[in-house]
Design a protein around this motif. Structure first.
Motif, mmCIF file in Angstrom:
data_model
loop_
_atom_site.group_PDB
_atom_site.id
_atom_site.type_symbol
_atom_site.label_atom_id
_atom_site.label_comp_id
_atom_site.label_asym_id
_atom_site.label_seq_id
_atom_site.Cartn_x
_atom_site.Cartn_y
_atom_site.Cartn_z
ATOM 1 N N PHE A 1 0.808 -1.222 0.000
ATOM 2 C CA PHE A 1 0.000 0.000 0.000
ATOM 3 C C PHE A 1 0.842 1.273 0.000
ATOM 4 C CE2 PHE A 1 -0.160 2.523 3.918
ATOM 5 C CZ PHE A 1 0.690 1.810 4.726
ATOM 6 N N ASP B 1 10.229 -3.064 2.420
ATOM 7 C CA ASP B 1 9.071 -2.404 1.799
ATOM 8 C C ASP B 1 9.236 -0.928 1.452
ATOM 9 O OD1 ASP B 1 7.516 -4.551 1.565
ATOM 10 O OD2 ASP B 1 5.966 -3.899 2.977
ATOM 11 N N PRO C 1 -4.149 -2.886 9.367
ATOM 12 C CA PRO C 1 -2.889 -3.441 9.889
ATOM 13 C C PRO C 1 -1.903 -2.293 10.120
ATOM 14 C CG PRO C 1 -3.525 -4.457 7.768
ATOM 15 C CD PRO C 1 -4.401 -3.274 7.965
ATOM 16 N N GLY D 1 1.582 -0.218 11.878
ATOM 17 C CA GLY D 1 2.941 -0.229 12.401
ATOM 18 C C GLY D 1 3.280 1.158 12.908
ATOM 19 N N GLY E 1 0.929 5.411 10.247
ATOM 20 C CA GLY E 1 0.770 6.318 9.110
ATOM 21 C C GLY E 1 -0.566 6.106 8.419
ATOM 22 N N THR F 1 -2.984 -4.639 2.639
ATOM 23 C CA THR F 1 -1.840 -3.732 2.555
ATOM 24 C C THR F 1 -0.667 -4.299 1.765
ATOM 25 O OG1 THR F 1 -1.053 -4.448 4.717
ATOM 26 C CG2 THR F 1 -2.416 -2.453 4.650
HETATM 27 C C1 LIG Z 1 4.117 -0.258 6.166
HETATM 28 C C2 LIG Z 1 3.149 -1.380 6.168
HETATM 29 C C3 LIG Z 1 2.156 -1.525 7.164
HETATM 30 C C4 LIG Z 1 2.055 -0.568 8.339
HETATM 31 O O1 LIG Z 1 1.604 0.706 7.965
HETATM 32 P P1 LIG Z 1 1.842 1.960 8.944
HETATM 33 O O2 LIG Z 1 1.483 3.138 8.129
HETATM 34 O O3 LIG Z 1 3.309 1.937 9.303
HETATM 35 O O4 LIG Z 1 0.971 1.775 10.126
HETATM 36 C C5 LIG Z 1 1.255 -2.570 7.071
HETATM 37 N N1 LIG Z 1 1.333 -3.471 6.069
HETATM 38 C C6 LIG Z 1 2.269 -3.382 5.095
HETATM 39 C C7 LIG Z 1 2.312 -4.423 4.035
HETATM 40 C C8 LIG Z 1 3.206 -2.337 5.104
HETATM 41 O O5 LIG Z 1 4.139 -2.274 4.145
#
Ligand SMILES: *Cc1c(COP(=O)(O)O)cnc(C)c1O
Length: 470
Positions: free
Chosen positions: A112, A144, A255, A257, A260, A416
């Motif tokens: 994503f 990524d 999902p 991390g 963002g 994502t």
């Molecule tokens: C970066 C990422 C996330 C997390 O997104 P955030 O914006 O950091 O919360 C989740 N899934 C995938 C595949 C990603 O590359």
């Protein structure tokens, strides 16, 4: 639209002024002075809009210092069926009863991050051309983000990108994605070491203010405001795809991390999009789930970050979280400054006993976490019940999303990444490999272009001095 800092120490600035910078000068994050509002009538008018039209309608409210026709051209050039392999850009598919999958991962790197990063590449090129400037982007990646940034900056004028990655530590697919790029403005530097070594080098170079200024060093990390804005669009797109009328509510499972993606969901909701719940899913690295359950935001030391099978969510702190907390403490920069002083000094802050946390429900967040076992079971269950294969990150979102599913409220789960990106985990779950999209079949066979270096900031600086644009 003017931008200010979450810590209160920045003169209001325009979008173009904050586009390329990272942190605000006072160490905070930039944020709009106020969120634009969208009415129910406008929402209904957007039902027939294409992704590009919708993107322009939304992004133009945040970007008021680029002439509308120019912004339109940049958006039209970004969100094409060719780049995103679908005219819808973010197609929505029914998955289970009342549950939809919002496909965010059809861009060039199959995750994503391309949605925002592709626009960022075009915005950077435009703003640099206007000011007659150039940029040497320096970054570190474990997979990524780095590849998404490289594909966004491919062939862009006045931009060179130097991407550090740990030598022989990425998957063959990820390595091939990055190292097969032949464009002369892309420099892949494989560092003998681990990801943290790469990140330390980026920090060391960025902390050398003279070098940074002299060689116009920039970054494209997840705190970049334009990335957040670009992501707001697909919350609207997803909403419009599963509702008939703007009196209806939906929930999103995200999902998460670095906070963002879901920060964009928070902003969409603040703009008036009828989102009932923002369902935040973490993996074993549950910093954010802990906050929404307890009111304690506790960052983890690097050695406590668990390496998981949803690696793009393996974080020690959530770098965009300060944007949400700013709203949660009623936009009081003094409170934000104090909370992050506590994070710096003691590693956490605790809002449990405050009215801010007692009323946090007004923002619609709920949360949960998912383990390796949960995600394997979810991948199997979805395959069994629907025939679809979802990737490990998407599975974390689905696992937590389904726990919060409510009768009569459409649940939009975000995809994502494509499963092809995490073949080994899919094979472990299902005993078969997922199909790769056309054009990716023999990517490991393409010739690769990269240099190998010791984990040494001076060597990287020397390389930029010789090959960067100056
Ligand atoms: C970066 C990422 C996330 C997390 O997104 P955030 O914006 O950091 O919360 C989740 N899934 C995938 C595949 C990603 O590359």
């Amino acid at each position: 639209m003017q931008y200010i800092s979450t810590r209160g120490g920045m003169q209001p600035a325009s979008f173009s002024d904050i586009l390329i910078g990272g942190l605000a000068p006072d160490g905070g994050l930039v944020i709009p002075e106020a969120y634009p509002r969208v009415s129910g009538r406008e929402l209904n008018e957007w039902r027939q809009s294409s992704y590009r039209e919708l993107a322009h309608a939304i992004i133009s409210r945040f970007v008021t210092d680029i002439p509308p026709a120019d912004l339109r051209r940049l958006i039209d050039k970004t969100y094409t069926a060719k780049i995103f392999r679908s005219a819808d850009i973010t197609p929505v598919k029914p998955l289970l009863d009342g549950v939809w999958l919002l496909g965010l991962s059809n861009g060039p790197t199959l995750a994503f991050k391309d949605i925002a990063m592709q626009l960022l590449g075009n915005l950077f090129e435009y703003v640099l051309a206007r000011s007659g400037d150039y940029l040497n982007i320096l970054g570190a990646t474990s997979g990524d983000t780095g590849s998404s940034a490289e594909y966004a900056m491919l062939g862009k004028r006045n931009i060179q990108i130097f991407m550090l990655s740990p030598y022989q530590k990425m998957s063959p697919f990820q390595t091939a994605q990055m190292f097969s790029l032949q464009e002369p403005n892309i420099f892949n530097i494989a560092i003998r070491g681990v990801f943290d070594d790469c990140q330390d080098i980026v920090k060391a170079v960025s902390n050398d203010a003279d070098f940074k200024a002299r060689y116009h060093i920039g970054t494209v990390n997840s705190i970049n405001w334009a990335r957040v804005v670009a992501q707001v669009v697909y919350y609207f797109k997803g909403y419009l795809a599963v509702t008939q009328d703007s009196s209806q509510e939906v929930s999103f499972a995200v999902p998460s991390g670095n906070f963002g993606n879901i920060c964009a969901g928070h902003i969409a909701r603040q703009m008036g999009l009828p989102i009932r719940r923002l369902i935040l899913a973490t993996n074993e690295n549950n910093v954010l789930d802990e906050f929404f359950r307890t009111g304690v935001y506790r960052v983890r030391p690097a050695e406590q970050v668990v390496k998981t099978s949803s690696p793009s969510m393996d974080i020690s702190k959530a770098s965009n979280f300060e944007r949400f907390i700013y709203d949660a403490v009623d936009r009081d920069p003094a409170v934000v400054r104090e909370l992050w002083r506590q994070v710096d000094e003691q590693g956490y802050f605790d809002l449990a006993a405050t009215d801010y946390f007692r009323t946090i429900g007004r923002f619609g967040f709920v949360s949960g976490s998912s383990s390796h076992r949960d995600r394997m079971e979810t991948i199997r269950r979805i395959y069994r019940e629907t025939g679809a294969i979802v990737d490990t990150h998407t599975a974390d979102g689905l696992k937590v999303g389904l726990e919060y599913r409510e009768q009569g409220v459409p649940l939009i789960c975000q995809e994502t990444a494509l499963p092809a990106k995490f073949e080994e985990s899919i094979e472990a779950a299902l005993g078969r490999r997922p199909d790769r999209p056309p054009g990716y079949d023999d990517i490991e066979q393409h010739s690769q272009r990269f240099v190998v270096m010791e984990a040494d900031a001076a060597a990287v600086k020397d390389y930029i001095t010789r090959l960067g644009q100056v």
